[in-house]
Design a protein around this motif. Structure first.
Motif, mmCIF file in Angstrom:
data_model
loop_
_atom_site.group_PDB
_atom_site.id
_atom_site.type_symbol
_atom_site.label_atom_id
_atom_site.label_comp_id
_atom_site.label_asym_id
_atom_site.label_seq_id
_atom_site.Cartn_x
_atom_site.Cartn_y
_atom_site.Cartn_z
ATOM 1 N N ILE A 23 0.842 -1.199 0.000
ATOM 2 C CA ILE A 23 0.000 0.000 0.000
ATOM 3 C C ILE A 23 0.877 1.250 0.000
ATOM 4 O O ILE A 23 0.616 2.217 -0.732
ATOM 5 C CB ILE A 23 -0.935 -0.002 1.223
ATOM 6 C CG1 ILE A 23 -1.950 -1.140 1.120
ATOM 7 C CG2 ILE A 23 -1.657 1.342 1.366
ATOM 8 C CD1 ILE A 23 -2.691 -1.420 2.418
ATOM 9 N N GLY A 24 1.930 1.239 0.810
ATOM 10 C CA GLY A 24 2.825 2.379 0.870
ATOM 11 C C GLY A 24 3.515 2.646 -0.456
ATOM 12 O O GLY A 24 3.623 3.799 -0.896
ATOM 13 N N SER A 68 4.067 3.561 5.611
ATOM 14 C CA SER A 68 2.745 3.183 6.136
ATOM 15 C C SER A 68 1.923 4.376 6.598
ATOM 16 O O SER A 68 0.725 4.253 6.841
ATOM 17 C CB SER A 68 2.885 2.171 7.282
ATOM 18 O OG SER A 68 3.660 2.699 8.339
ATOM 19 N N GLY A 69 2.537 5.544 6.716
ATOM 20 C CA GLY A 69 1.789 6.757 7.050
ATOM 21 C C GLY A 69 1.355 7.547 5.837
ATOM 22 O O GLY A 69 0.758 8.622 5.981
ATOM 23 N N CYS A 70 1.618 7.010 4.633
ATOM 24 C CA CYS A 70 1.344 7.785 3.412
ATOM 25 C C CYS A 70 -0.143 7.984 3.142
ATOM 26 O O CYS A 70 -0.539 9.030 2.610
ATOM 27 C CB CYS A 70 1.979 7.104 2.207
ATOM 28 S SG CYS A 70 3.754 7.350 2.129
ATOM 29 N N SER A 123 2.743 5.995 11.246
ATOM 30 C CA SER A 123 3.603 4.839 11.007
ATOM 31 C C SER A 123 4.153 4.287 12.322
ATOM 32 O O SER A 123 4.266 3.062 12.496
ATOM 33 C CB SER A 123 4.739 5.197 10.047
ATOM 34 O OG SER A 123 5.529 6.251 10.552
ATOM 35 N N GLY A 124 4.469 5.164 13.265
ATOM 36 C CA GLY A 124 4.899 4.681 14.572
ATOM 37 C C GLY A 124 3.799 3.926 15.287
ATOM 38 O O GLY A 124 4.039 2.895 15.922
#
Length: 492
Positions: A23-24, A68-70, A123-124
């Motif tokens: 996904i990222g 993953s935070g995108c 993401s963290g």
């Protein structure tokens, strides 16, 4: 095994992480093996630099979850650049002039700092939810910091930044630059960033070994790449709900959409099919059916005008990318294949295959009906949510016209089509009041404080007070992180 147990059967953390990496990479406009290749290079770089085994595990996990935070800040990138995906391609590949649009808005630091904060928090939090070591969580929360202190969001410098951050940044640049420009120019670009983005000593190691590493990586079979990346911490079990929540963060108005689709599809399937394994497949397919949505710019999803054919081509490929994700994500493969039929129709008018009739299993039919039902009942930027009666009527019309399966539609609409989402285990730390939950639900769907105040008949100052309280209780500072945490607690 109860129905809930069947639906919530765990999967390996490594498979969930690979899905999140996929996904990222889509979100960043990169090849879908960019993050795994970066992880492999980062592990080799860490070893060659004399870092210990624990750091090598950290760089593998951090590389896979780096983007993953995108989805969480895609809306912000879209607001600034117009195209959240192509702007990130230019940024990752270091294309000249990529930051030019930011100058009139106050400069790179001013514009990107809040977007970096969102990304790092989410993401963290993803790493924490997956049960990974605190070192990985810490690295992800500082993933955009640089050696010279000009990074984001906290401008930390040197040894105040985890070493894994620099290793992953250099490995990621090597992967992206060498693919875009060739190895010689890649090493030249990396050298220009020595003692700026990362320490010169790491660049020296990369200069000696990178060409050999890239040749070795090119010949590495997928199974060997997986074996090199799968750290001990990623062998534990988790669930697919986190993947659904990360998918939905891309578009605030889709908060909770994937979980609701999964629950609706599983309920409809249980009324139509006795096989509990089928219920589990449909539930998990519902959770991950939107993986491919990350490949389409937010401007397309937010458009209230008729889409041009070029945009429709991107939309039609959403289930294709979902199927591709399954082929790379181990235990999710079967569910992802089923999920890729979510937009097919019995008369062949769906996408991406244009499958029809007997090619669509009962599971695929009920999933397609569930996606359509939940979409009709959900608000969109261009329309309000339909009433249950209007949505049911439209679903039955689709069945009468041969597009949706009538049996699947009726199974879905039985008992008033009340969707019962499986309860989540709430965090022990946060205890939100009923009003705080109402405010959180409003802002999680993209409402400003003023809009939430109008919706809830409150003053903006009261909403702001509730938001601050929610952030304090959930231990976060961004709406995206609060949304992710609240979704995991079953509040949204």
């Amino acid at each position: 095994m109860t129905d809930d147990e069947a639906r919530l059967a765990p999967l390996r953390v490594f498979d969930a992480v690979k899905a999140l990496a996929f996904i990222g990479d889509l979100s960043m406009g990169q090849p879908t093996d960019h993050s795994p290749r970066t992880g492999w290079l980062a592990a080799r770089l860490a070893q060659a630099a004399g870092l210990d085994a624990a750091v090598r595990d950290t760089v593998c996990e951090t590389s896979l979850l780096r983007w993953s935070g995108c989805t969480a800040n895609a809306a912000g990138f879209s607001d600034v650049f117009g195209d959240d995906i192509q702007s990130r391609v230019a940024m990752v590949e270091g294309r000249p002039g990529w930051a030019a649009p930011l100058e009139a808005l106050g400069g790179v630091g001013t514009v990107l700092a809040p977007l970096a904060q969102i990304h790092c928090e989410v993401s963290g939090e993803v790493a924490r939810m997956l049960g990974l070591a605190s070192a990985t969580e810490t690295a992800l929360r500082h993933i955009f910091e640089t050696w010279d202190g000009n990074g984001l969001p906290e401008h930390r410098a040197g040894d105040a930044v985890p070493a894994a951050v620099f290793v992953v940044a250099l490995a990621g640049d090597l992967e992206a630059f060498s693919r875009a420009y060739g190895i010689e120019r890649a090493l030249g670009l990396v050298a220009q960033l020595a003692d700026a983005r990362y320490p010169a000593r790491l660049v020296a190691v990369a200069a000696r070994e990178a060409a050999h590493w890239l040749d070795e990586l090119q010949a590495l079979p997928p199974a060997a790449l997986d074996a090199a990346l799968a750290t001990p911490a990623m062998q534990h079990d988790t669930s697919a709900e986190l993947i659904a929540d990360v998918i939905d963060l891309k578009l605030p108005w889709m908060t909770g959409f994937s979980r609701t689709v999964a629950a609706a599809a599983a309920q409809g399937c249980a009324r139509l099919i006795e096989d509990r394994a089928a219920h589990a497949r449909v539930y998990r397919a519902g959770l991950i059916h939107g993986i491919g949505r990350a490949a389409v710019p937010n401007s397309v999803w937010n458009s209230n005008a008729r889409l041009p054919e070029s945009a429709w081509e991107k939309v039609r490929l959403v289930p294709y990318w979902t199927a591709r994700a399954g082929r790379q994500a181990g235990a999710l493969g079967e569910a992802a294949e089923l999920a890729s039929y979510a937009y097919e129709r019995l008369d062949g008018s769906g996408y991406f295959r244009g499958a029809r009739d007997a090619a669509l299993t009962s599971e695929a039919r009920v999933l397609a009906a569930a996606v359509a039902w939940v979409a009709l009942r959900s608000a969109r930027p261009w329309r309000a949510a339909m009433s249950a009666e209007s949505a049911a009527q439209q679903l039955r019309e689709e069945a009468a016209n041969g597009r949706l399966c009538g049996e699947a539609v009726e199974a879905l609409l039985a008992e008033g089509a009340i969707v019962k989402r499986p309860a989540s285990v709430a965090s022990q730390g946060a205890r939100l009041s009923a009003r705080e939950i109402e405010v959180l639900r409003a802002i999680s769907r993209g409402a400003s404080n003023k809009e939430a105040a109008r919706e809830l008949t409150l003053s903006p100052s009261t909403v702001r007070t509730h938001v601050e309280s929610v952030f304090r209780k959930l231990e976060c500072s961004t709406r995206a992180a609060a949304t992710l945490k609240a979704s995991s607690m079953g509040l949204l």
